[in-house]
Design a protein around this motif. Structure first.
Motif, PDB file in Angstrom:
ATOM      1  N   LEU A  53      38.985  21.560  42.336  1.00  0.00           N
ATOM      2  CA  LEU A  53      38.530  20.246  41.862  1.00  0.00           C
ATOM      3  C   LEU A  53      37.205  20.314  41.108  1.00  0.00           C
ATOM      4  CD1 LEU A  53      39.391  17.978  44.945  1.00  0.00           C
ATOM      5  CD2 LEU A  53      40.481  17.920  42.701  1.00  0.00           C
ATOM      6  N   TYR A  54      36.307  21.205  41.579  1.00  0.00           N
ATOM      7  CA  TYR A  54      34.935  21.172  41.035  1.00  0.00           C
ATOM      8  C   TYR A  54      34.345  22.527  40.633  1.00  0.00           C
ATOM      9  CZ  TYR A  54      35.095  16.475  42.982  1.00  0.00           C
ATOM     10  OH  TYR A  54      35.452  15.189  43.265  1.00  0.00           O
ATOM     11  N   GLY A  55      35.108  23.582  40.785  1.00  0.00           N
ATOM     12  CA  GLY A  55      34.521  24.905  40.535  1.00  0.00           C
ATOM     13  C   GLY A  55      33.546  25.272  41.633  1.00  0.00           C
ATOM     14  N   ASP A  56      33.796  24.718  42.833  1.00  0.00           N
ATOM     15  CA  ASP A  56      32.872  24.848  43.958  1.00  0.00           C
ATOM     16  C   ASP A  56      33.212  26.103  44.772  1.00  0.00           C
ATOM     17  OD1 ASP A  56      31.192  24.385  46.068  1.00  0.00           O
ATOM     18  OD2 ASP A  56      32.128  22.503  46.707  1.00  0.00           O
ATOM     19  N   GLY A  57      32.647  27.216  44.336  1.00  0.00           N
ATOM     20  CA  GLY A  57      32.930  28.482  45.003  1.00  0.00           C
ATOM     21  C   GLY A  57      32.316  29.626  44.231  1.00  0.00           C
ATOM     22  N   ALA A  58      32.628  30.828  44.646  1.00  0.00           N
ATOM     23  CA  ALA A  58      32.046  32.026  44.040  1.00  0.00           C
ATOM     24  C   ALA A  58      33.144  33.038  43.753  1.00  0.00           C
ATOM     25  CB  ALA A  58      31.016  32.637  44.988  1.00  0.00           C
ATOM     26  N   PHE A  59      32.860  33.962  42.832  1.00  0.00           N
ATOM     27  CA  PHE A  59      33.840  35.027  42.598  1.00  0.00           C
ATOM     28  C   PHE A  59      33.161  36.331  42.219  1.00  0.00           C
ATOM     29  CE2 PHE A  59      34.512  35.922  37.998  1.00  0.00           C
ATOM     30  CZ  PHE A  59      33.691  34.973  37.430  1.00  0.00           C
ATOM     31  N   GLU A  60      33.955  37.376  42.248  1.00  0.00           N
ATOM     32  CA  GLU A  60      33.511  38.688  41.797  1.00  0.00           C
ATOM     33  C   GLU A  60      34.657  39.370  41.067  1.00  0.00           C
ATOM     34  OE1 GLU A  60      30.779  40.724  41.713  1.00  0.00           O
ATOM     35  OE2 GLU A  60      29.645  38.996  42.391  1.00  0.00           O
ATOM     36  N   GLY A  61      34.311  40.170  40.092  1.00  0.00           N
ATOM     37  CA  GLY A  61      35.288  41.044  39.438  1.00  0.00           C
ATOM     38  C   GLY A  61      34.838  42.467  39.693  1.00  0.00           C
ATOM     39  N   VAL A  62      35.706  43.270  40.270  1.00  0.00           N
ATOM     40  CA  VAL A  62      35.359  44.634  40.690  1.00  0.00           C
ATOM     41  C   VAL A  62      36.387  45.575  40.072  1.00  0.00           C
ATOM     42  CG1 VAL A  62      34.924  46.089  42.742  1.00  0.00           C
ATOM     43  CG2 VAL A  62      34.660  43.600  42.914  1.00  0.00           C
ATOM     44  N   ARG A  63      35.965  46.823  39.813  1.00  0.00           N
ATOM     45  CA  ARG A  63      36.955  47.792  39.314  1.00  0.00           C
ATOM     46  C   ARG A  63      37.070  48.964  40.262  1.00  0.00           C
ATOM     47  NH1 ARG A  63      39.368  48.365  34.117  1.00  0.00           N
ATOM     48  NH2 ARG A  63      38.462  46.953  32.591  1.00  0.00           N
ATOM     49  N   SER A  64      38.253  49.552  40.308  1.00  0.00           N
ATOM     50  CA  SER A  64      38.381  50.834  41.004  1.00  0.00           C
ATOM     51  C   SER A  64      38.842  51.875  39.988  1.00  0.00           C
ATOM     52  CB  SER A  64      39.362  50.735  42.172  1.00  0.00           C
ATOM     53  OG  SER A  64      40.678  50.687  41.709  1.00  0.00           O
ATOM     54  N   TYR A  65      38.285  53.083  40.181  1.00  0.00           N
ATOM     55  CA  TYR A  65      38.616  54.199  39.294  1.00  0.00           C
ATOM     56  C   TYR A  65      39.051  55.377  40.157  1.00  0.00           C
ATOM     57  CZ  TYR A  65      35.655  51.745  35.816  1.00  0.00           C
ATOM     58  OH  TYR A  65      35.092  50.835  34.955  1.00  0.00           O
ATOM     59  N   HIS A  66      40.180  55.933  39.871  1.00  0.00           N
ATOM     60  CA  HIS A  66      40.663  57.132  40.574  1.00  0.00           C
ATOM     61  C   HIS A  66      40.539  56.990  42.092  1.00  0.00           C
ATOM     62  CE1 HIS A  66      39.418  58.482  36.554  1.00  0.00           C
ATOM     63  NE2 HIS A  66      38.178  58.220  36.899  1.00  0.00           N
TER      64      HIS A  66
ATOM     65  N   PHE B 151      24.941  47.245  22.477  1.00  0.00           N
ATOM     66  CA  PHE B 151      26.199  47.321  23.222  1.00  0.00           C
ATOM     67  C   PHE B 151      26.199  46.277  24.334  1.00  0.00           C
ATOM     68  CE2 PHE B 151      23.417  50.467  25.296  1.00  0.00           C
ATOM     69  CZ  PHE B 151      23.570  50.165  26.648  1.00  0.00           C
ATOM     70  N   LEU B 152      27.394  46.036  24.858  1.00  0.00           N
ATOM     71  CA  LEU B 152      27.574  45.065  25.950  1.00  0.00           C
ATOM     72  C   LEU B 152      28.101  45.785  27.170  1.00  0.00           C
ATOM     73  CD1 LEU B 152      29.539  42.329  23.929  1.00  0.00           C
ATOM     74  CD2 LEU B 152      27.047  42.673  24.055  1.00  0.00           C
ATOM     75  N   THR B 153      27.760  45.258  28.347  1.00  0.00           N
ATOM     76  CA  THR B 153      28.280  45.850  29.585  1.00  0.00           C
ATOM     77  C   THR B 153      28.864  44.777  30.493  1.00  0.00           C
ATOM     78  OG1 THR B 153      26.192  45.589  30.799  1.00  0.00           O
ATOM     79  CG2 THR B 153      26.507  47.667  29.604  1.00  0.00           C
ATOM     80  N   GLY B 154      29.945  45.130  31.168  1.00  0.00           N
ATOM     81  CA  GLY B 154      30.542  44.252  32.164  1.00  0.00           C
ATOM     82  C   GLY B 154      31.619  45.018  32.907  1.00  0.00           C
ATOM     83  N   THR B 155      31.952  44.548  34.095  1.00  0.00           N
ATOM     84  CA  THR B 155      32.978  45.236  34.879  1.00  0.00           C
ATOM     85  C   THR B 155      34.298  45.275  34.114  1.00  0.00           C
ATOM     86  OG1 THR B 155      31.916  44.608  36.923  1.00  0.00           O
ATOM     87  CG2 THR B 155      34.248  45.176  37.055  1.00  0.00           C
ATOM     88  N   ALA B 156      34.647  44.140  33.499  1.00  0.00           N
ATOM     89  CA  ALA B 156      35.923  44.083  32.782  1.00  0.00           C
ATOM     90  C   ALA B 156      35.831  44.878  31.473  1.00  0.00           C
ATOM     91  CB  ALA B 156      36.302  42.634  32.509  1.00  0.00           C
ATOM     92  N   ALA B 157      34.763  44.657  30.708  1.00  0.00           N
ATOM     93  CA  ALA B 157      34.619  45.290  29.390  1.00  0.00           C
ATOM     94  C   ALA B 157      34.132  46.729  29.484  1.00  0.00           C
ATOM     95  CB  ALA B 157      33.643  44.489  28.539  1.00  0.00           C
ATOM     96  N   GLU B 158      33.503  47.087  30.585  1.00  0.00           N
ATOM     97  CA  GLU B 158      32.809  48.366  30.791  1.00  0.00           C
ATOM     98  C   GLU B 158      31.640  48.443  29.795  1.00  0.00           C
ATOM     99  OE1 GLU B 158      36.636  50.508  30.675  1.00  0.00           O
ATOM    100  OE2 GLU B 158      36.125  51.158  32.708  1.00  0.00           O
ATOM    101  N   LEU B 159      31.637  49.436  28.889  1.00  0.00           N
ATOM    102  CA  LEU B 159      30.534  49.487  27.909  1.00  0.00           C
ATOM    103  C   LEU B 159      31.156  49.485  26.519  1.00  0.00           C
ATOM    104  CD1 LEU B 159      27.484  51.913  28.066  1.00  0.00           C
ATOM    105  CD2 LEU B 159      28.592  51.272  25.947  1.00  0.00           C
ATOM    106  N   ILE B 160      30.848  48.458  25.752  1.00  0.00           N
ATOM    107  CA  ILE B 160      31.458  48.365  24.420  1.00  0.00           C
ATOM    108  C   ILE B 160      30.379  48.266  23.334  1.00  0.00           C
ATOM    109  CG2 ILE B 160      31.882  45.843  24.691  1.00  0.00           C
ATOM    110  CD1 ILE B 160      34.578  46.726  22.970  1.00  0.00           C
ATOM    111  N   PRO B 161      30.438  49.157  22.347  1.00  0.00           N
ATOM    112  CA  PRO B 161      29.433  49.126  21.276  1.00  0.00           C
ATOM    113  C   PRO B 161      29.598  47.881  20.393  1.00  0.00           C
ATOM    114  CG  PRO B 161      30.664  51.214  21.294  1.00  0.00           C
ATOM    115  CD  PRO B 161      31.396  50.274  22.184  1.00  0.00           C
ATOM    116  N   VAL B 162      28.475  47.381  19.901  1.00  0.00           N
ATOM    117  CA  VAL B 162      28.468  46.245  18.971  1.00  0.00           C
ATOM    118  C   VAL B 162      27.864  46.739  17.658  1.00  0.00           C
ATOM    119  CG1 VAL B 162      27.393  44.002  18.497  1.00  0.00           C
ATOM    120  CG2 VAL B 162      28.316  44.491  20.774  1.00  0.00           C
ATOM    121  N   VAL B 163      28.546  46.486  16.547  1.00  0.00           N
ATOM    122  CA  VAL B 163      28.064  47.015  15.261  1.00  0.00           C
ATOM    123  C   VAL B 163      27.696  45.923  14.253  1.00  0.00           C
ATOM    124  CG1 VAL B 163      29.171  49.274  15.476  1.00  0.00           C
ATOM    125  CG2 VAL B 163      30.470  47.359  14.515  1.00  0.00           C
TER     126      VAL B 163
END
Ligand code: PXG
Length: 289
Positions: free
Chosen positions: A25-38, A241-253
């Protein structure tokens, strides 16, 4: 797909919550985005700490210890036999009435964990770098909704994403209310000037990938400054460059039509990217599927 829903695993079709949930109803909560590798959950403790910090500010008690929450993340990955994945943790305040008053949410919060795969951008962009723009929507003021909260209210980022998409771009820089660079819709921003790595110190999410890059930079003896950054400084940076769990590290040109440095991903960016990939192989909570 098995979804963790309030202590049980249910099939995707049965993973449902009430329309009276305050997260819905209100966006009343929290979240996380996590990655697992190998089979390693990357920086899981840091993600759990940040989730609990957001919940603390929102006065939502998840009724689970941090250890139970971490174990539930690992159990969800195992239940779905995912070694390399993206995990979304959601804690909403739970069911209330149609009013805003959070005290009317008498029951338990909803705790949901989804383990899936995600690729944010095409491979080519990671090699060639991406072009982004600054958008009119500014980052939430700290007194309106602190950018350090990873709350379920992501309209600030979604509006910025719409503005970028309307102009034909995949990512947007949001400025803060003083006109300095805050962050992108789901990523932190870094620039490199004369070998120094610069990133906004305030007014943005304390990204876990961001912190990983700062830790790596310290190890590699790259000078770092957390400071105010203007658009002019971005346009005249040698690298970005940009960093994020989903994007990881992406160069910006390119930013707002200005070519950054050589117009190709730069040497410091590539060195940090390589070290980041190495870190994902050893930095996390191990599990077997
Ligand atoms: N800033 C914001 C506003 C974020 O939401 C980051 C920075 C990077 O933080 P981490 O800890 O991940 O390094 C985030 C997190 C998406 C998406 O679809 C991105 C995030 C969250 C949810 C979805 O791009 N990024």
């Amino acid at each position: 797909m098995k979804i963790y829903l309030n202590g049980k695993f249910v099939n995707k079709q049965e993973a449902k919550i009430s329309v009276f949930d305050h997260g819905f109803l209100y966006g009343d909560g929290a979240f996380e985005g996590v990655r697992s590798y190998h089979g390693l959950v990357f920086r899981l403790n840091e993600h759990i700490d940040r989730l609990y910090e957001t919940l603390h500010t929102l006065l939502i008690d998840p009724r689970m210890t941090k250890k139970q929450m971490s174990d539930a993340v690992v159990a969800t990955l195992k239940a779905n036999k995912i070694k390399d994945g993206y995990i979304r943790l959601i804690v909403s305040r739970g069911d209330g009435d149609l009013g805003l008053d959070p005290r009317k949410c008498y029951g338990a919060p909803n705790v949901i964990i989804i383990a899936d795969k995600i690729t944010l951008y095409p491979d080519e962009l990671y090699r060639k770098g991406m072009a982004i723009i600054t958008v009119p929507t500014t980052k939430n003021h700290v007194n309106a909704l602190d950018p350090e909260l990873k709350s379920l209210n992501y309209l600030n980022s979604i509006l910025a994403k719409i503005e970028a998409a309307n102009s034909g771009y995949m990512e947007a820089i949001l400025l803060d209310t003083n006109g300095y660079v805050a962050e992108c819709t789901g990523d932190n921003v870094f620039i490199i000037k004369d070998g120094v790595l610069l990133t906004p110190g305030l007014g943005r999410l304390k990204g876990i990938t961001r912190q990983t890059i700062l830790d790596i930079a310290a190890k590699l003896k790259v000078k770092v400054q957390e400071c105010l950054i203007s658009r002019h400084q971005v346009y005249n940076a040698h690298e970005c460059f940009l960093t994020g769990t989903a994007a990881e590290l992406i160069p910006v040109v390119k930013v707002d039509g200005r070519t950054i440095g050589s117009g190709k991903p730069g040497p410091v960016t590539m060195k940090l990217l390589k070290a980041f990939k190495e870190a994902t192989k050893k930095d996390g909570v191990r599990y077997a599927v």
